[in-house]
Design an enzyme around this catalytic site. Structure first.
Site, PDB file in Angstrom:
ATOM      1  N   LYS A 262      -3.553   2.217   1.672  1.00  0.00           N
ATOM      2  CA  LYS A 262      -3.715   1.277   2.552  1.00  0.00           C
ATOM      3  C   LYS A 262      -2.618   2.173   3.592  1.00  0.00           C
ATOM      4  CE  LYS A 262      -1.889  -2.210  -0.796  1.00  0.00           C
ATOM      5  NZ  LYS A 262      -0.879  -2.983  -1.829  1.00  0.00           N
TER       6      LYS A 262
ATOM      7  N   GLN B  59       5.207  -3.394  -2.349  1.00  0.00           N
ATOM      8  CA  GLN B  59       4.777  -3.147  -3.257  1.00  0.00           C
ATOM      9  C   GLN B  59       4.884  -3.506  -4.649  1.00  0.00           C
ATOM     10  OE1 GLN B  59       1.305  -1.526  -3.047  1.00  0.00           O
ATOM     11  NE2 GLN B  59       1.198  -2.208  -5.177  1.00  0.00           N
TER      12      GLN B  59
ATOM     13  N   ASP C 204      -0.087 -10.742   1.477  1.00  0.00           N
ATOM     14  CA  ASP C 204       0.380 -10.095   0.479  1.00  0.00           C
ATOM     15  C   ASP C 204      -0.759 -11.855  -0.080  1.00  0.00           C
ATOM     16  OD1 ASP C 204      -1.055  -8.365  -0.983  1.00  0.00           O
ATOM     17  OD2 ASP C 204       1.181  -7.654  -1.353  1.00  0.00           O
TER      18      ASP C 204
END
Ligand code: NAP
Length: 290
Positions: free
Chosen positions: A52, A96, A119
């Site tokens: 990322k 994460q 997200d």
């Protein structure tokens, strides 16, 4: 037409657009910023986070990684989220998952400011997705939709079957297909007659987490097969939820693993970060009507 849907190539095109858009935003004095929070040393999570960061670097997005030890307390993690929520140079926050045992994932997700939730896991954003009035979409299902659009695969009126009902893939995937007028069935581990249901699908999405779970006898000839799975086969090699070699001859279009949905997921995070930056910039500007 090639049967294989090349997620790598489509993702490269998305990244190219992100790079162009980022350069234009920077010319206007806006630098999109992403903060990624990694707790612990799970090797897969470390790889995802590294990728990322690399994607951001390549497209001009500012990114910073907060790598915290396994022993991090809930209180410290929540304090970091609060700090990132308050920072003007950070548009997107991604924690994460999974978090190490002992940390409350739900509390952490709920603490991320919804307008920085790239997200799209915050309940407020999940609600917007349900209604069909959203700013952010979760990266994997939106990556699948981007692929379908890019390949001009129609959803309207099609029979869609999603195997898997997780909050991050299966459920939002089903909702996005529904928004585009697919007739959607969601299957899970309690589903009866799974094979028969899958056989009805014009578009079959596998998000199960079991290697080669979707076999040739579950697929209707000519179906579009989307494989979200990232699994390991008996030799430890990366594979999907679909038995690709057996299903490919039957399907009209199919995504490979690797090189299918995975790269799309990465690319959609970048798009979401730009969306967040645009949102914050608009919020910072006086309204046109003032
Ligand atoms: P998950 O949370 O474990 O959910 C798996 C789903 O599959 C559950 O809903 C489960 O049903 C269902 N399932 C399990 N066994 C089944 C069976 N025998 N028959 C029918 N359904 C069954 O997994 P996830 O997070 O959604 O991820 C799914 C896969 O996608 C994994 O391989 C993951 O690594 C991969 N993934 C890939 C990407 C990407 O970028 N390519 C992103 C995210 C995830 P129940 O709800 O009844 O337990």
């Amino acid at each position: 037409m090639e049967k294989r849907i090349d997620g790598k190539a489509i993702a490269a095109a998305v990244r190219g657009q992100v790079k162009t858009d980022t350069a234009a935003m920077k010319a206007d004095g806006i630098t999109p910023g992403l903060a990624v929070v990694l707790v612990g040393d799970d090797p897969a999570s470390r790889t995802y986070v590294r990728n990322k960061h690399k994607d951001c670097e390549e497209t001009g997005i500012y990114s910073e990684v907060h790598h915290l030890p396994d022993s991090t307390s809930q209180k410290d993690l929540m304090a970091l989220i609060a700090e990132l929520n308050a920072r003007a140079d950070i548009d997107g926050i991604l924690v994460q998952l999974p978090l190490p045992k002992g940390l409350d994932e739900r509390e952490v997700i709920n603490a991320i400011a919804p307008d920085k939730d790239v997200d799209a896991f915050h309940p407020e954003n999940v609600g917007h997705i349900m209604i069909g009035d959203y700013t952010f979409l979760p990266c994997t299902p939106s990556g699948v939709m981007e692929m379908l659009h890019h390949e001009q695969i129609p959803v309207d009126g099609k029979r869609c079957v999603v195997v898997g009902r997780s909050n991050i893939v299966g459920k939002p995937m089903a909702m996005l297909l529904l928004h585009e007028n697919g007739t959607v069935t969601i299957c899970h581990s309690h589903t009866q007659k799974l094979k028969e249901i899958c056989q009805e699908a014009d578009i079959l999405v596998a998000a199960v987490g079991r290697p080669k779970f979707i076999t040739a006898d579950m697929v209707k000839p000519g179906a579009v097969v989307i494989d979200v799975g990232m699994d390991r086969d008996e030799n430890g090699k990366l594979c999907g939820d679909v038995d690709y070699a057996a299903v490919e001859p039957i399907a009209s279009r199919i995504t490979p693993v690797p090189g299918g949905v995975g790269p799309m997921t990465r690319a959609m995070l970048l798009k979401n970060t730009l969306t967040a930056a645009r949102l914050h910039h608009r919020q910072a500007q006086p309204s046109d009507r003032e």
